[in-house]
Design an enzyme around this catalytic site. Structure first.
Site, PDB file in Angstrom:
ATOM      1  N   CYS A 131       0.253   3.626   2.639  1.00 38.33           N
ATOM      2  CA  CYS A 131       0.705   3.143   4.129  1.00 38.33           C
ATOM      3  C   CYS A 131       2.332   3.524   4.442  1.00 38.33           C
ATOM      4  CB  CYS A 131       0.508   1.561   4.069  1.00 38.33           C
ATOM      5  SG  CYS A 131      -1.471   1.155   4.202  1.00 38.33           S
TER       6      CYS A 131
ATOM      7  N   CYS B  35       1.006  -1.125   0.049  1.00 40.00           N
ATOM      8  CA  CYS B  35      -0.097  -0.124  -0.009  1.00 40.00           C
ATOM      9  C   CYS B  35       0.904   1.405   0.090  1.00 40.00           C
ATOM     10  CB  CYS B  35      -0.814   0.077   1.168  1.00 40.00           C
ATOM     11  SG  CYS B  35      -1.827   1.456   1.477  1.00 40.00           S
TER      12      CYS B  35
END
Length: 144
Positions: free
Chosen positions: A72, A69
């Site tokens: 993230c 991600c």
């Protein structure tokens, strides 16, 4: 708060009883002697997560994330900095939802990154999406 708090060691998962007044004095684990707070998030697996959630008297801020991600990975340094600002009053942990899919499913994580704040073993707030350090700290204090 009471006169002492139960703090789970991030290294060995032993439960330590720390006088509230000494929380900011760099307490160490009575079992493994590791620092109870290192100024960085603790990576937790499913069984370790449950122990921290069930046995810690301080709030736990969880970053549900995944290695693939992009947002993230962008938020990771901000979360790291937030840990140094929020500890020792809040434990910051990270849960890799790719490796710990049961936790992601148990808490209904639909998007990542998602921050979830737990107090007394129960979720009290949730925020999806990446945030900067100041926003993480402000959001956490706003819900405590």
């Amino acid at each position: 708060m009471s006169d002492s708090l139960h703090i789970v060691c991030p290294a060995c998962d032993a439960v330590n009883r720390i006088p509230t007044a000494r929380l900011g004095e760099g307490p160490k684990c009575g079992k493994c002697h590791a620092p109870l707070f290192g100024g960085h998030p603790v990576e937790l697996t499913t069984p370790r997560f449950q122990r921290h959630l069930d046995r810690s008297d301080i709030p736990i801020l969880v970053d549900f994330w995944a290695p693939w991600c992009g947002p993230c990975r962008m938020m990771a340094p901000a979360y790291q900095q937030a840990a140094s600002q929020l500890e020792p009053r809040v434990r910051l942990v990270k849960v890799d939802t790719e490796a710990e899919q049961t936790l992601g499913a148990r808490y209904g994580i639909r998007s990542i990154p998602t921050l979830a704040l737990f107090k007394g073993g129960r979720e009290i707030a949730r925020q999806p999406g990446a945030m900067g350090t100041a926003d993480i700290v402000r959001w956490t204090h706003g819900h405590l």
